[in-house]
Each structure stands twice: as structure tokens, then as C-alpha cells.
Design a protein around this motif. Structure first.
Motif, mmCIF file in Angstrom:
data_model
loop_
_atom_site.group_PDB
_atom_site.id
_atom_site.type_symbol
_atom_site.label_atom_id
_atom_site.label_comp_id
_atom_site.label_asym_id
_atom_site.label_seq_id
_atom_site.Cartn_x
_atom_site.Cartn_y
_atom_site.Cartn_z
ATOM 1 N N ALA A 96 0.815 -1.214 0.000
ATOM 2 C CA ALA A 96 0.000 0.000 0.000
ATOM 3 C C ALA A 96 0.853 1.270 0.000
ATOM 4 O O ALA A 96 0.558 2.229 -0.721
ATOM 5 N N LEU A 97 1.905 1.301 0.805
ATOM 6 C CA LEU A 97 2.705 2.521 0.900
ATOM 7 C C LEU A 97 3.481 2.833 -0.384
ATOM 8 O O LEU A 97 3.472 3.987 -0.846
ATOM 9 N N PRO A 98 4.172 1.859 -1.001
ATOM 10 C CA PRO A 98 4.840 2.194 -2.275
ATOM 11 C C PRO A 98 3.873 2.659 -3.352
ATOM 12 O O PRO A 98 4.159 3.628 -4.070
ATOM 13 N N LEU A 99 2.735 1.976 -3.484
ATOM 14 C CA LEU A 99 1.778 2.382 -4.509
ATOM 15 C C LEU A 99 1.161 3.738 -4.179
ATOM 16 O O LEU A 99 0.867 4.528 -5.083
ATOM 17 N N ALA A 100 0.951 4.012 -2.898
ATOM 18 C CA ALA A 100 0.425 5.320 -2.494
ATOM 19 C C ALA A 100 1.404 6.430 -2.856
ATOM 20 O O ALA A 100 1.018 7.485 -3.362
ATOM 21 N N ALA A 101 2.695 6.199 -2.583
ATOM 22 C CA ALA A 101 3.698 7.212 -2.927
ATOM 23 C C ALA A 101 3.790 7.393 -4.433
ATOM 24 O O ALA A 101 3.983 8.518 -4.922
ATOM 25 N N LEU A 102 3.652 6.308 -5.191
ATOM 26 C CA LEU A 102 3.680 6.411 -6.648
ATOM 27 C C LEU A 102 2.478 7.202 -7.162
ATOM 28 O O LEU A 102 2.604 8.026 -8.075
ATOM 29 N N LEU A 103 1.304 6.966 -6.561
ATOM 30 C CA LEU A 103 0.110 7.727 -6.936
ATOM 31 C C LEU A 103 0.316 9.213 -6.636
ATOM 32 O O LEU A 103 0.033 10.083 -7.488
ATOM 33 N N CYS A 104 0.806 9.525 -5.451
ATOM 34 C CA CYS A 104 1.082 10.922 -5.114
ATOM 35 C C CYS A 104 2.151 11.495 -6.034
ATOM 36 O O CYS A 104 2.070 12.654 -6.465
ATOM 37 N N GLY A 105 3.168 10.670 -6.356
ATOM 38 C CA GLY A 105 4.226 11.126 -7.249
ATOM 39 C C GLY A 105 3.696 11.539 -8.604
ATOM 40 O O GLY A 105 4.157 12.527 -9.186
ATOM 41 N N PHE A 106 2.720 10.786 -9.107
ATOM 42 C CA PHE A 106 2.121 11.155 -10.392
ATOM 43 C C PHE A 106 1.511 12.545 -10.312
ATOM 44 O O PHE A 106 1.724 13.381 -11.197
ATOM 45 N N PHE A 107 0.759 12.829 -9.238
ATOM 46 C CA PHE A 107 0.126 14.142 -9.116
ATOM 47 C C PHE A 107 1.142 15.227 -8.763
ATOM 48 O O PHE A 107 1.001 16.380 -9.201
ATOM 49 N N TRP A 108 2.160 14.901 -7.966
ATOM 50 C CA TRP A 108 3.214 15.890 -7.713
ATOM 51 C C TRP A 108 3.831 16.352 -9.030
ATOM 52 O O TRP A 108 4.021 17.542 -9.259
ATOM 53 N N GLU A 109 4.168 15.381 -9.879
ATOM 54 C CA GLU A 109 4.825 15.725 -11.138
ATOM 55 C C GLU A 109 3.855 16.400 -12.111
ATOM 56 O O GLU A 109 4.228 17.334 -12.831
ATOM 57 N N LEU A 110 2.605 15.916 -12.151
ATOM 58 C CA LEU A 110 1.613 16.523 -13.028
ATOM 59 C C LEU A 110 1.383 17.982 -12.671
ATOM 60 O O LEU A 110 1.452 18.877 -13.533
ATOM 61 N N TRP A 111 1.104 18.261 -11.405
ATOM 62 C CA TRP A 111 0.775 19.628 -11.000
ATOM 63 C C TRP A 111 1.985 20.540 -11.022
ATOM 64 O O TRP A 111 1.851 21.765 -11.063
ATOM 65 N N ASN A 112 3.170 19.958 -10.989
ATOM 66 C CA ASN A 112 4.392 20.752 -11.080
ATOM 67 C C ASN A 112 4.704 21.188 -12.507
ATOM 68 O O ASN A 112 5.468 22.133 -12.722
ATOM 69 N N LEU A 113 4.102 20.531 -13.504
ATOM 70 C CA LEU A 113 4.509 20.689 -14.894
ATOM 71 C C LEU A 113 4.513 22.144 -15.337
ATOM 72 O O LEU A 113 5.495 22.641 -15.901
ATOM 73 N N HIS A 114 3.425 22.869 -15.107
ATOM 74 C CA HIS A 114 3.324 24.271 -15.541
ATOM 75 C C HIS A 114 3.282 25.225 -14.348
ATOM 76 O O HIS A 114 2.793 26.349 -14.477
ATOM 77 N N ALA A 115 3.747 24.758 -13.209
ATOM 78 C CA ALA A 115 3.753 25.594 -12.007
ATOM 79 C C ALA A 115 4.936 26.572 -12.059
ATOM 80 O O ALA A 115 5.859 26.417 -12.852
ATOM 81 N N TYR A 116 4.871 27.561 -11.188
ATOM 82 C CA TYR A 116 6.000 28.466 -10.992
ATOM 83 C C TYR A 116 5.841 29.140 -9.636
ATOM 84 O O TYR A 116 4.799 29.733 -9.382
#
Length: 293
Positions: free
Chosen positions: A222-242
Motif C-alpha cells: 500500500a505505501l509504495p503504490l500510495a507514494a507512486l500515486l502521489c508522485g504522479f500528481f506531484w509531477e503533473l501539477w508541477n509541470l506548468h507551475a512556478y
């Protein structure tokens, strides 16, 4: 048989709507609906101010899904523990930032546009969402039957030799990481796991080794997959952030096939990172939070 003569216990229960969606689901979705486009499209230092409400929205949304699926959630059963996770999350991620001063694996564009005190304050506010996001996501995964079936497996005996070996391996990883960061930088996401989990186990606090001792392997998935799920959104929302983070990968053959700013091989680091957070959390918090599974 006349159904009117059946005993009450045999009567069919009335059909009605299921449980209502929790109110904080709508708050979470509203925070995401505002903060996501604003983070991508507003001018100036928008993510400097919007990272926290965006990820708070994620935490509320996932918590509401957990409540809907299981009838219990961290926010509803132990709101103070959720607040404690927010607080513990700040030094947890600052630890990785300190390691990155030596590693230089990621840098923040726009960092030089704010003063040091403002940066520390808003960065700490952003870092406070890391633990709640990962643990809430792990609880959501834990509501699925295939994760629940990982309980009751063959137990592991954490012998003194195993504890000492894990600690020594973690210490060696940390030394290699700091001595030769360009070669051993992936150990960032493994060293603290092997170093700290036996320490937390010896302190008698919740640890991954204690889970394995009971034959409970749910968190290992559960924890590795949870971090991977969060990682997807961290990277997605970071894409055009500033401001935003970008990566400086010292090994060219790993810097390939990007999904957002992160090379695809880099996503593998999220898997052990999710496990690292468990002993770190229980080392920082003397009273364990009411986490599930």
C-alpha cells in the motif's frame, strides 16, 4: 406463501439511497478545481502560495473516498492525528532537502525571487502535505480486498542479526550516498528505510519489521503504490507551475522518456520512498497516529 404473513425478520429491507458523500469531499474538490488551473495559468509566483491548498484539497478528497468506502477515515476518527502528520511532515521533507544540498538532484526555479524567511515559511507549509497525502492514499488502497488479503501471511522473525544487518546496510548506503552522490544518488530513497526501521522497532513503536513479524504485508504494497500515486500528481501539477522543481540527473542513460519533468526511471524512487516515510513518521511522533491499514 402470502408475503404479508411473513415474519418481520424475513421481510425485505427497504431500498434507499446509499450513504451520502462526505461534506469535505466537496471542499477538497473545490480546492483542487481552483488551485490546479490557478497554479498553471496565473502569472507570478502562484505555486508558491497555491501548493498547500492544492494538496490539502487532495488530502480531503482522498480522505472522503476512504470514508465512503470503509465507513472510517483519518480525518473523521482522529483529526488531531491528521494535524500531527501535517506537523511531522515538515521536518521529514526538510531532511530530504538537506540531503539534496549534497546531491543536487533537483533545483527550484524561481527560488531566487523570494527572501529566505518567506521561502522557508511557504516551503514548510508545502512540505506539511507530504505525509498526509501518502498515508491517506495508502488508506484508500487498503480499502480494496486484494490489499486486505496480504494480511495473515508467513511471519518474519526480526532477529538481532537481522536488525543489526539492516542498520549497518542503511548506514553504508548513507555513507556511499554522501561520499559519491553522482553514482549512488538512488540510495536516497533506500538508506533511511534500512537505517531507521530497525531503530523504530527496537523502540517498540510501529515499524515495517513489526508488521512483518505479525505476517502483515499490506503496508509493503500500500505505501509504495500510495507514494507512486502521489508522485504522479506531484509531477503533473508541477509541470506548468512556478516556482517549480526540475531534475538534474547525473547519469545520462537514466535521463530518458520523461513523464512531466521526471524521467520514467525516476518514478521507481517513489516506491521505496513510501516505505521510508513509515519509520520516519514513527520516529518523529512518539504517540503513533491512528493509521490504517
Amino acid at each position: 406463501m402470502d408475503p404479508r404473513r411473513q415474519p418481520p425478520s424475513a421481510s425485505r429491507p427497504p431500498v434507499g439511497p446509499g450513504p451520502r458523500w462526505p461534506r469535505h469531499l466537496w471542499l477538497g474538490l473545490a480546492l483542487i478545481a481552483f488551485s490546479w488551473p490557478a497554479t498553471w495559468h496565473l502569472p507570478g509566483l502562484r505555486s508558491h502560495y497555491l501548493f498547500f491548498p492544492l494538496w490539502l484539497g487532495y488530502v480531503f478528497t482522498v480522505d472522503a473516498l476512504v470514508l465512503r468506502r470503509s465507513g472510517s477515515s483519518l480525518l473523521t476518527r482522529a483529526p488531531r492525528d491528521l494535524a500531527r502528520l501535517l506537523a511531522a511532515s515538515v521536518p521529514t521533507w526538510w531532511l530530504f532537502e538537506v540531503l539534496n544540498w549534497r546531491l543536487g538532484n533537483w533545483v527550484y526555479l524561481g527560488r531566487d525571487e523570494v527572501g529566505d524567511l518567506e521561502y522557508v515559511l511557504f516551503a514548510s507549509l508545502a512540505f506539511s502535505t507530504v505525509l498526509p497525502a501518502v498515508f491517506e492514499s495508502a488508506e484508500l488502497l487498503g480499502t480494496f480486498g486484494w490489499v486486505e488479503r496480504l494480511r495473515g501471511r508467513r511471519a518474519l522473525d526480526p532477529s538481532p542479526g537481522l536488525l543489526a544487518g539492516s542498520f549497518a546496510l542503511g548506514a553504508l548506503m548513507l555513507v556511499l550516498l554522501l561520499a559519491w552522490p553522482r553514482i549512488f544518488f538512488p540510495l536516497t530513497w533506500l538508506a533511511l528505510l534500512f537505517l531507521l526501521d530497525p531503530v523504530v522497532y527496537r523502540l517498540g513503536r510501529p515499524s515495517l519489521l513489526a508488521r512483518l513479524e505479525r505476517g502483515d504485508r499490506r503496508l509493503l504494497v500500500a505505501l509504495p503504490l500510495a507514494a507512486l500515486l502521489c508522485g504522479f500528481f506531484w509531477e503533473l501539477w508541477n509541470l506548468h507551475a512556478y516556482p517549480k522543481w526540475v531534475y538534474e540527473i547525473p547519469v545520462p542513460w537514466l535521463d530518458v522518456a520523461h513523464l512531466f519533468e521526471m524521467p520514467l526511471p525516476g518514478y521507481l524512487g517513489y516506491l521505496p520512498f513510501g516505505l521510508e516515510l513509515y519509520p520516519l513518521t514513527h520516529l518523529l511522533l512518539r504517540r503513533p497516529p491512528a493509521l490504517r491499514p
